[in-house]
Design a protein around this motif. Structure first.
Motif, mmCIF file in Angstrom:
data_model
loop_
_atom_site.group_PDB
_atom_site.id
_atom_site.type_symbol
_atom_site.label_atom_id
_atom_site.label_comp_id
_atom_site.label_asym_id
_atom_site.label_seq_id
_atom_site.Cartn_x
_atom_site.Cartn_y
_atom_site.Cartn_z
ATOM 1 N N LEU A 1 0.856 -1.176 0.000
ATOM 2 C CA LEU A 1 0.000 0.000 0.000
ATOM 3 C C LEU A 1 0.896 1.232 0.000
ATOM 4 O O LEU A 1 2.012 1.183 0.529
ATOM 5 C CB LEU A 1 -0.901 0.053 1.239
ATOM 6 C CG LEU A 1 -2.169 -0.775 1.278
ATOM 7 C CD1 LEU A 1 -2.819 -0.650 2.663
ATOM 8 C CD2 LEU A 1 -3.148 -0.345 0.198
ATOM 9 N N ARG A 2 0.376 2.322 -0.555
ATOM 10 C CA ARG A 2 1.077 3.593 -0.454
ATOM 11 C C ARG A 2 0.152 4.619 0.174
ATOM 12 O O ARG A 2 -0.928 4.919 -0.355
ATOM 13 C CB ARG A 2 1.556 4.101 -1.814
ATOM 14 C CG ARG A 2 2.458 5.331 -1.663
ATOM 15 C CD ARG A 2 3.043 5.825 -2.965
ATOM 16 N NE ARG A 2 2.107 6.647 -3.718
ATOM 17 C CZ ARG A 2 2.478 7.564 -4.607
ATOM 18 N NH1 ARG A 2 3.774 7.779 -4.836
ATOM 19 N NH2 ARG A 2 1.579 8.254 -5.275
ATOM 20 N N LEU A 3 0.574 5.133 1.310
ATOM 21 C CA LEU A 3 -0.166 6.187 1.989
ATOM 22 C C LEU A 3 0.333 7.550 1.523
ATOM 23 O O LEU A 3 1.524 7.712 1.241
ATOM 24 C CB LEU A 3 0.005 6.069 3.501
ATOM 25 C CG LEU A 3 -0.358 4.732 4.139
ATOM 26 C CD1 LEU A 3 -0.209 4.828 5.659
ATOM 27 C CD2 LEU A 3 -1.742 4.285 3.754
ATOM 28 N N SER A 4 -0.589 8.484 1.465
ATOM 29 C CA SER A 4 -0.242 9.864 1.119
ATOM 30 C C SER A 4 -0.728 10.794 2.224
ATOM 31 O O SER A 4 -1.735 10.516 2.878
ATOM 32 C CB SER A 4 -0.887 10.276 -0.202
ATOM 33 O OG SER A 4 -0.456 9.461 -1.265
ATOM 34 N N CYS A 5 -0.033 11.886 2.385
ATOM 35 C CA CYS A 5 -0.423 12.905 3.356
ATOM 36 C C CYS A 5 -0.216 14.262 2.694
ATOM 37 O O CYS A 5 0.910 14.642 2.384
ATOM 38 C CB CYS A 5 0.415 12.789 4.619
ATOM 39 S SG CYS A 5 0.182 14.144 5.792
ATOM 40 N N VAL A 6 -1.323 14.960 2.491
ATOM 41 C CA VAL A 6 -1.267 16.272 1.855
ATOM 42 C C VAL A 6 -1.387 17.356 2.913
ATOM 43 O O VAL A 6 -2.301 17.320 3.740
ATOM 44 C CB VAL A 6 -2.379 16.424 0.810
ATOM 45 C CG1 VAL A 6 -2.324 17.807 0.174
ATOM 46 C CG2 VAL A 6 -2.264 15.345 -0.253
ATOM 47 N N ALA A 7 -0.477 18.302 2.863
ATOM 48 C CA ALA A 7 -0.484 19.416 3.808
ATOM 49 C C ALA A 7 -1.093 20.648 3.158
ATOM 50 O O ALA A 7 -0.834 20.946 1.995
ATOM 51 C CB ALA A 7 0.930 19.719 4.270
ATOM 52 N N SER A 8 -1.893 21.363 3.923
ATOM 53 C CA SER A 8 -2.466 22.614 3.439
ATOM 54 C C SER A 8 -2.400 23.642 4.551
ATOM 55 O O SER A 8 -2.117 23.328 5.697
ATOM 56 C CB SER A 8 -3.913 22.413 2.976
ATOM 57 O OG SER A 8 -4.714 21.962 4.053
ATOM 58 N N GLY A 9 -2.662 24.892 4.191
ATOM 59 C CA GLY A 9 -2.538 25.964 5.166
ATOM 60 C C GLY A 9 -1.171 26.592 5.057
ATOM 61 O O GLY A 9 -0.709 26.903 3.966
ATOM 62 N N ARG A 10 -0.509 26.751 6.169
ATOM 63 C CA ARG A 10 0.821 27.354 6.192
ATOM 64 C C ARG A 10 1.839 26.278 5.824
ATOM 65 O O ARG A 10 2.510 25.709 6.658
ATOM 66 C CB ARG A 10 1.122 27.917 7.581
ATOM 67 C CG ARG A 10 2.408 28.715 7.649
ATOM 68 C CD ARG A 10 2.647 29.190 9.068
ATOM 69 N NE ARG A 10 3.940 29.820 9.222
ATOM 70 C CZ ARG A 10 4.445 30.190 10.377
ATOM 71 N NH1 ARG A 10 3.759 30.010 11.487
ATOM 72 N NH2 ARG A 10 5.622 30.752 10.445
#
Length: 127
Positions: free
Chosen positions: A18-27
């Motif tokens: 499996l490949r997990l992703s984590c997207v950051a938003s904001g600052r």
């Protein structure tokens, strides 16, 4: 303030990937040390992997070393966790974390060393 959203979890058989992703938003930006943690049912949350800002330094828990790979794409504000050769004991909720404080090139393994957390994504590995 930074918001983190994980995705990519699911139910797989042992030995699969499996490949997990984590997207950051904001600052956002490339200024954060990023980490992955996990929490299995009835257990405390534990460190899995971390990557520095320039992506040239990574560190893994012994339990996942050689099977998991952490990476990041700063242009996309995204960090990944490639999980290969999954085992039933990898079953857990996986959390993405970002360290907003000054980072001095050290390796950060503790929960309290990170400032922002995602909501988690469930990974279930069947035998």
């Amino acid at each position: 303030q930074v918001q983190l959203v994980e995705s990519g979890g699911g139910l797989v058989q042992a030995g699969c990937s499996l490949r997990l992703s984590c997207v950051a938003s904001g600052r956002t930006g490339s200024s954060y040390v990023m980490g992955w943690f996990r929490q299995a049912p009835g257990k405390e949350r534990e460190f899995v992997a971390t990557i520095n800002r320039s992506a040239d330094r990574t560190y893994y828990a012994d339990s996942v070393k050689g099977r998991f790979t952490i990476s990041r794409d700063n242009a996309k504000n995204t960090v990944y966790l490639q999980m290969d050769s999954l085992k039933p004991e990898d079953t857990a909720v996986y959390y993405c974390a970002a360290r907003g404080r000054l980072s001095g090139g050290l390796i950060y393994l503790r929960e309290d060393e990170y400032d922002y957390w995602g909501q988690g994504t469930q990974v279930t590995v069947s035998s």
